[in-house]
Enzyme design. Structure first.
Site, mmCIF file in Angstrom:
data_model
loop_
_atom_site.group_PDB
_atom_site.id
_atom_site.type_symbol
_atom_site.label_atom_id
_atom_site.label_comp_id
_atom_site.label_asym_id
_atom_site.label_seq_id
_atom_site.Cartn_x
_atom_site.Cartn_y
_atom_site.Cartn_z
ATOM 1 N N GLY A 126 38.478 -48.606 -132.500
ATOM 2 C CA GLY A 126 39.307 -48.934 -131.346
ATOM 3 C C GLY A 126 40.756 -48.589 -131.604
ATOM 4 O O GLY A 126 41.261 -48.749 -132.725
ATOM 5 N N GLY A 143 43.277 -49.398 -129.022
ATOM 6 C CA GLY A 143 44.146 -50.089 -128.083
ATOM 7 C C GLY A 143 45.250 -50.807 -128.833
ATOM 8 O O GLY A 143 45.574 -50.461 -129.975
ATOM 9 N N ARG A 195 44.990 -68.714 -113.919
ATOM 10 C CA ARG A 195 44.107 -67.775 -113.234
ATOM 11 C C ARG A 195 42.822 -68.412 -112.723
ATOM 12 O O ARG A 195 42.360 -68.106 -111.636
ATOM 13 C CB ARG A 195 43.772 -66.615 -114.173
ATOM 14 C CG ARG A 195 44.955 -65.715 -114.427
ATOM 15 C CD ARG A 195 44.653 -64.654 -115.460
ATOM 16 N NE ARG A 195 45.787 -63.742 -115.575
ATOM 17 C CZ ARG A 195 45.833 -62.727 -116.429
ATOM 18 N NH1 ARG A 195 44.803 -62.522 -117.246
ATOM 19 N NH2 ARG A 195 46.879 -61.936 -116.477
ATOM 20 N N HIS A 220 37.624 -59.966 -115.102
ATOM 21 C CA HIS A 220 38.750 -59.310 -115.759
ATOM 22 C C HIS A 220 38.622 -59.340 -117.282
ATOM 23 O O HIS A 220 38.233 -58.365 -117.903
ATOM 24 C CB HIS A 220 40.042 -59.984 -115.307
ATOM 25 C CG HIS A 220 41.280 -59.429 -115.932
ATOM 26 N ND1 HIS A 220 41.601 -58.095 -115.877
ATOM 27 C CD2 HIS A 220 42.296 -60.029 -116.612
ATOM 28 C CE1 HIS A 220 42.744 -57.879 -116.499
ATOM 29 N NE2 HIS A 220 43.186 -59.037 -116.968
#
Length: 640
Positions: free
Chosen positions: A46, A48, A336, A407
């Site tokens: 990864g 990110g 949220r 999400h």
């Protein structure tokens, strides 16, 4: 559906006062001297924010890093989609923020289902992240006097979110990418782009490498190392429609789970309240509108049910600003999970707007009137442009329409304080682990966790593992290595030989509908049971009737998707079992049987104040990590 296993505990956190634990752990951690670091290979999967920062930092320390991403460039990692900002307890606003308040807000925002040690450390290092990013040239917004600007996010009453317009994740990723690129150029990082991890190699009980597939040529290769780091993001695409990039998947962590890594809290999936509503049955992805918009946008619905008038024709006294009415202390900036359920409740009651009544308004008219259009353009211009391109509606003139969507995933592989999984030598960072957010992540904390893990936590704890572990030399001829590679090849052959009639996407879409309907914003015992009856049938149909065109020795995106969907079909069952066994409502996990008279989540701290860590087997094994709250005592969450 599952059996009880032995309790599990985090034994890596020092038994000292909370505020001293990270300093104590760093001091007691074994070190590897610079000359010896060059002898160690570390695999990082990864690129990110978590993976990119980890790879760059470990290489800067002197380790030889072998890094993988399935994108064509690390800059295309999904971290770019985290638009709104990054939290840090710097108290630049002098508004009462502190390390302790960030810690408190995060534990409370996660509905008291996270580990205090990890969360306090996250708050401690948050300020260092901003300093690191500024030194790298990340263009954070600044006030007139030159100080870094901040704004608010949901679940807090201070302004601690640093931002770069509406593209914070992208700018932070560029910072990590340039640091990584420097090490690639120096020869300290060996980057394998367009390459996907398909299995974990475990030798003598330790993680020693991975099996990967070149997505262009189809070549299967093994890569060996002294430790493996997974930074592969979350599993939100098990729901098919989500705000995740289409390529985001769970294969790396799921294959590691099947090799022995416990999977923690899979049912803790987050619904984001600020997403562009779906536009049709054949849509393949949803688009996120940053939570930062809730700083200046006001959320409302018509007071009259099934009101189809254009929003500009609805007078002010006929509008219900329901978040401001229900939660006056936090208003539009409630967490949220609460904002998402409130929107769902309004739409279910017939007050929704747009096609199918599945939307609420996010209105900037008051902010534009108060601040002027140029100020709103400076803060959110790229987000407004994106919304207009997708919907053909101008949010400067008419309110945005938003609706909740899948999400982030708070669940992930179980890790201890050192970010090490139950497989020695396998470290898991960023969204791929479960550690910091409990049952609900506060906005702007994903970037914070990813960079904290990669820049500051992992480099210290990985040193300790490598400095204190005897590692034999292994090569590709080792039996465990050959067997793992053979199993990957057999799986690919099995997929290609099905030669059924249904497309991969048709299976994925059906799985997504099941998961959203029965394990989405609200869940019931009846619905979860129905889904658990259907998932094994759907999985059997997949292996009997999926059709994959092309061969394994070429670019074959249908084969890629099939590999990932096969994992989603297994992960979905564990997610449902976890949701069914947790007889309470907390954060993103809302069981309709467990709610207050006001419709809020009702926890059961007496029976469920634990991390559910699942061991893979024919029947999943549940290991409980009891959570101790010494500093933030669980209470009924109130944002009124």
């Amino acid at each position: 559906m599952y059996v009880e296993g032995n309790p599990i505990a985090d034994t890596a956190a020092p038994q000292v006062p909370l505020e001293k634990r990270w300093d104590e752990r760093k001091f007691t951690a074994k070190l590897v001297n610079p000359a010896n670091r060059r002898k160690h290979r570390v695999i990082v999967v990864g690129t990110g924010l978590a993976g990119g920062s980890a790879g760059a930092t470990l290489a800067e320390q002197g380790y030889h890093v072998v890094q993988f991403c399935f994108q064509d460039s690390p800059r295309r990692a999904h971290s770019v989609a985290a638009q709104g900002g990054i939290n840090a307890a710097k108290n630049y606003r002098n508004d009462g923020d502190s390390t302790y308040r960030l810690f408190y807000d995060t534990v409370k925002g996660g509905d008291f289902r996270s580990r205090e040690s990890n969360v306090y450390r996250l708050a401690q290092v948050s300020g260092q992240i901003i300093d690191q990013a500024v030194a790298q040239g990340v263009p954070f917004a600044r006030e007139y006097g030159g100080l870094l600007d901040t704004r608010s996010f949901g679940g807090v009453q201070v302004q601690r979110t640093f931002y770069a317009r509406g593209q914070t994740g992208q700018q932070l990723l560029i910072g990590a990418y340039q640091a990584l690129s420097r090490q690639i150029d120096a020869g300290n990082v060996e980057l394998h782009a367009r390459t996907e991890m398909l299995d974990l190699i475990v030798v003598d009980g330790k993680a020693r490498g991975i099996v990967a597939r070149d997505l262009i040529t189809g070549e299967i290769t093994t890569h060996l190392a002294d430790a493996v780091v997974l930074a592969t993001g979350g599993y939100g695409n098990v729901f098919y429609l989500s705000t995740n990039a289409k390529g985001s998947n769970a294969t790396a962590i799921w294959r590691a789970h099947k090799r022995g890594a416990y999977f923690a809290n899979p049912c803790f999936t987050q619904i984001h309240p600020t997403c562009i509503p779906r536009s049709g049955e054949h849509q393949s992805k949803l688009t996120l509108m940053s939570e930062s918009l809730r700083n200046d946008g006001r959320i409302w619905v018509p007071k009259r049910q099934s009101d189809t008038r254009p929003p500009q024709d609805i007078p002010e006294d006929e509008r219900d600003y329901y978040l401001e009415r229900q939660y006056p202390s936090f208003g539009n900036l409630v967490p949220r999970d609460i904002a998402s359920r409130a929107a769902k409740n309004m739409c279910d009651a017939g007050y929704g707007v747009g096609p199918g009544g599945l939307g609420v308004y996010l209105d900037f008219a008051d902010a534009i009137k108060r601040l002027g259009r140029p100020a709103i353009e400076a803060r959110y211009g790229n987000l407004f442009d994106m919304y207009q391109r997708i919907t053909a509606e101008d949010p400067y003139q008419v309110p945005m329409r938003i609706y909740p969507a899948i999400h982030y995933t708070m669940g992930g592989l179980w890790v201890d304080y050192d970010l090490q999984s139950t497989i020695p030598g396998l470290f898991v960072i960023g969204e791929a682990n479960f550690s910091d957010h409990g049952a609900n992540r506060l906005g702007a904390s994903a970037l914070m966790q990813g960079l904290a893990d990669g820049y500051f936590v992992l480099p210290a704890t990985l040193n300790d593992y490598l400095g204190g572990t005897k590692l034999d030399t292994i090569d590709a001829g080792r039996e465990e290595v050959r067997n793992t590679e053979a199993q990957v090849r057999q799986r690919i052959e099995k997929l290609l030989n099905v030669k059924g009639k249904r497309s991969v996407d048709s299976f994925h879409r059906e799985l997504g509908v099941l998961m959203w309907d029965y394990c989405g914003m609200s869940r019931t015992r009846e619905g979860l049971t129905k889904a658990l009856e259907r998932i094994p049938e759907l999985r059997a149909e997949f292996w009997r009737d999926v059709r994959i065109l092309g061969s394994k020795d070429e670019l074959n995106q249908e084969l890629e998707k099939a590999n990932r969907v096969a994992d989603f079909l297994e992960l979905a069952e564990l997610l449902l079992i976890d949701a069914l066994h947790r007889e309470e409502s907390c954060g993103g996990h809302f069981r309709e049987e467990h709610q207050t008279p006001e419709g809020e989540a009702q926890r059961d701290d007496g029976n469920f104040a634990y991390v559910a860590a699942w061991e893979h087997g024919e029947i999943p094994v549940l290991h409980r990590e009891e959570l101790a709250f010494e500093h933030v005592h669980p209470t009924q969450r109130s944002y009124t």
